[in-house]
Write a protein that holds these residues in place. Structure first.
Motif, PDB file in Angstrom:
ATOM      1  N   SER A  68       2.088   4.400   2.570  1.00 20.06           N
ATOM      2  CA  SER A  68       2.556   3.892   3.874  1.00 20.06           C
ATOM      3  C   SER A  68       3.614   2.820   3.708  1.00 20.06           C
ATOM      4  O   SER A  68       4.336   2.503   4.655  1.00 20.06           O
ATOM      5  CB  SER A  68       1.362   3.347   4.658  1.00 20.06           C
ATOM      6  OG  SER A  68       0.793   2.236   3.986  1.00 20.06           O
ATOM      7  N   LYS A  98      -6.456  10.787  -5.687  1.00 17.64           N
ATOM      8  CA  LYS A  98      -5.675  11.580  -4.733  1.00 17.64           C
ATOM      9  C   LYS A  98      -5.576  13.038  -5.179  1.00 17.64           C
ATOM     10  O   LYS A  98      -5.360  13.317  -6.362  1.00 17.64           O
ATOM     11  CB  LYS A  98      -4.271  10.993  -4.607  1.00 17.64           C
ATOM     12  CG  LYS A  98      -3.424  11.623  -3.511  1.00 17.64           C
ATOM     13  CD  LYS A  98      -2.064  10.961  -3.443  1.00 17.64           C
ATOM     14  CE  LYS A  98      -1.247  11.470  -2.265  1.00 17.64           C
ATOM     15  NZ  LYS A  98      -1.796  11.072  -0.969  1.00 17.64           N
ATOM     16  N   ILE A 149       0.859  -1.187   0.000  1.00 11.32           N
ATOM     17  CA  ILE A 149       0.000   0.000   0.000  1.00 11.32           C
ATOM     18  C   ILE A 149       0.891   1.231   0.000  1.00 11.32           C
ATOM     19  O   ILE A 149       1.785   1.360   0.844  1.00 11.32           O
ATOM     20  CB  ILE A 149      -0.931   0.024   1.222  1.00 11.32           C
ATOM     21  CG1 ILE A 149      -1.848  -1.202   1.193  1.00 11.32           C
ATOM     22  CG2 ILE A 149      -1.771   1.291   1.249  1.00 11.32           C
ATOM     23  CD1 ILE A 149      -1.667  -2.126   2.324  1.00 11.32           C
ATOM     24  N   VAL A 208      -5.442   2.319   5.639  1.00 11.89           N
ATOM     25  CA  VAL A 208      -5.565   2.558   4.204  1.00 11.89           C
ATOM     26  C   VAL A 208      -6.629   3.632   4.007  1.00 11.89           C
ATOM     27  O   VAL A 208      -7.723   3.527   4.568  1.00 11.89           O
ATOM     28  CB  VAL A 208      -5.955   1.279   3.439  1.00 11.89           C
ATOM     29  CG1 VAL A 208      -6.001   1.547   1.940  1.00 11.89           C
ATOM     30  CG2 VAL A 208      -4.980   0.152   3.753  1.00 11.89           C
ATOM     31  N   ASP A 261      -4.821   6.367  -1.526  1.00 11.68           N
ATOM     32  CA  ASP A 261      -3.723   5.402  -1.504  1.00 11.68           C
ATOM     33  C   ASP A 261      -3.789   4.529  -2.758  1.00 11.68           C
ATOM     34  O   ASP A 261      -4.866   4.350  -3.351  1.00 11.68           O
ATOM     35  CB  ASP A 261      -3.817   4.507  -0.263  1.00 11.68           C
ATOM     36  CG  ASP A 261      -3.503   5.278   1.011  1.00 11.68           C
ATOM     37  OD1 ASP A 261      -3.151   6.462   0.910  1.00 11.68           O
ATOM     38  OD2 ASP A 261      -3.618   4.682   2.100  1.00 11.68           O
TER      39      ASP A 261
END
Length: 476
Positions: A286, A365, A283, A321, A325
């Motif tokens: 992160s 995003k 992911i 999450v 992402d």
């Protein structure tokens, strides 16, 4: 149209079989583009009319409107079918993008009718962004115009690889074959001079007003021995789905849903690649790792999911999450980048300038970005690159962007979802431009070949981004 559907239902042996067949017909999304008054809306109206896709009440209204506000004298003004806005009908032009669905025995279609005026380039880009094929119309009396070249360039920039050049209004030049050949030759000479990739191009002489070579072959142009436009659309093979299936996984997370305390699902559409239960994934940003526990679609579990499928997944581990992402395969070797060269179509009255800040939306995003440099602007008449400090309204150019944080960015032709963006004005929240990533720039490529640590590079970019008046030199 009703009788057409009834006949289809009879041919399939019942409504259930008919609906099943409709679901499994191949879908083609295409747009009509080209200069103003080249006949884009009329062509769509003709396609719908001649393939019996207009309801009786719509046809009745069309006859009435054609007498009141039509621009085709005593003929049916088919453009009124898609020009739905009052201002469009009053001026006889297309302003907004109009989408129409229709089908034949072989295929389903979604058409985007886009405006020809330069003022509405934004709407043309919107229509092209979801299309797999473009019908580029050319008025046989006028030949190749600046807008023809602009729309051609935008379609190529947006990755459309199939273009049908429909040379329209042949009835107004007495169906002259030599003029058709002359325009076709001029088009090929212009495009081949500037093409670096293969574009599948076909030419067809038509009269959208009278229907010549649209759904039936014209008796006025017996020198043309190719298929009709509808036959081209039905038979053309576009295999981009297979192409994206073979790419690496990109799954932008759109929503996080929680039905109850024991369920946390991550919803989105697979942009490329595929997913399966048990697959190890990473992911981003992160950089955590887990495995896919469930894949859910319409409340039913499945073991695999492919490109363009809208699904929800659950993971083996309880991780943080969020929307925005991106989930990739754990074996992927992609390097996040903070700089990129981006092709821009600018849509705001005030020109795009160096050092301006914008919000950009990439997939799901939204992130802050700064225009670090304007490399050049394209002259759409010659397609030459001209050095400049601004990109003006409806201009197309190449810029270098610096993002607020590292991102997964891909070249647009290979990964349209993670390679495209829109520019959002910070004050008005208005969409002011569209961008396609040409080259993500990796951090380690410094001018002096010095190897900087991750901390040094991050600190350098942070200072340059937030304190531009310090004039810290660029490492790239």
């Amino acid at each position: 149209m009703i009788s057409t559907i009834e006949q289809e239902i009879i041919n399939h042996g019942g409504i259930e079989n008919y609906l099943y067949a409709q679901q499994h017909k191949m879908l083609l999304r295409f747009l009509t583009c080209g200069s103003v008054d080249d006949g884009k809306s009329t062509l769509i109206g003709r396609l719908l009319h001649d393939s019996y896709q207009i309801y009786d009440d719509q046809l009745s209204i069309l006859y009435t409107d054609s007498k009141k506000i039509g621009t085709q004298k005593n003929k049916l003004d088919l453009a009124l079918l898609v020009d739905g806005l009052q201002s469009e009908r009053a001026q006889g032009i297309t302003i907004d993008v109009a989408y129409r669905y229709f089908f034949t025995k072989k295929r389903k279609f979604i058409i985007a009718d886009t405006p020809g005026h330069i003022e509405y380039t934004k709407n043309m880009v919107t229509g092209a962004s979801t299309s797999e094929l473009a019908i580029l119309l050319v008025d046989a009396r006028k030949g190749i115009q600046s807008q023809t070249k602009r729309h051609w360039f935008i379609t190529v920039l947006l990755g459309i690889q199939y273009i049908i050049v429909a040379i329209n209004k042949m009835d107004l030049i007495n169906y002259n074959q030599k003029i058709f050949q002359k325009i076709s030759k001029e088009y090929l000479e212009f495009t081949k001079k500037h093409l670096s990739t293969e574009i599948h191009t076909t030419f067809i002489p038509i009269s959208a007003v009278d229907g010549d070579n649209v759904t039936t072959l014209s008796t006025n142009m017996q020198w043309y021995n190719g298929p009709t436009l509808l036959e081209m659309l039905e038979d053309i093979q576009i295999n981009d789905s297979l192409h994206f299936e073979q790419q690496e996984l990109r799954f932008p997370v759109q929503y996080v849903i929680r039905h109850n305390l024991d369920f946390r699902g991550y919803v989105g559409t697979i942009a490329s690649g595929s997913m399966y239960v048990g697959q190890r994934i990473n992911i981003f940003p992160s950089n955590t790792t887990s495995a896919i526990k469930r894949i859910i679609k319409f409340n039913a579990d499945q073991t695999h999911a492919g490109v363009r499928e809208a699904i929800a997944i659950t993971l083996e581990d309880d991780l943080d999450v969020s929307r925005g992402d991106i989930i990739i395969d754990s074996h992927a070797t992609i390097t996040p980048v903070q700089n990129a060269l981006v092709d821009v179509v600018w849509m705001k009255k005030e020109a795009l300038k160096k050092n301006q800040y914008f919000n950009v939306k990439i997939a799901t995003k939204v992130i802050r970005a700064q225009v670090k440099n304007i490399e050049y602007q394209i002259d759409v008449n010659t397609l030459e690159s001209k050095k400049t400090n601004i990109i003006s309204l409806n201009g197309i150019g190449l810029v270098r962007l610096l993002f607020d944080e590292p991102l997964i960015l891909d070249p647009y032709p290979h990964y349209p979802t993670t390679g495209s963006m829109i520019f959002i004005d910070l004050l008005t929240n208005e969409t002011v431009g569209a961008g396609m990533v040409r080259t993500p720039i990796a951090r380690h490529k410094s001018k002096n070949n010095k190897n900087y640590s991750e901390f040094e590079l991050a600190l350098h970019e942070f200072i340059r981004f937030h304190f531009p008046h310090w004039n810290i030199p660029d490492l790239l």
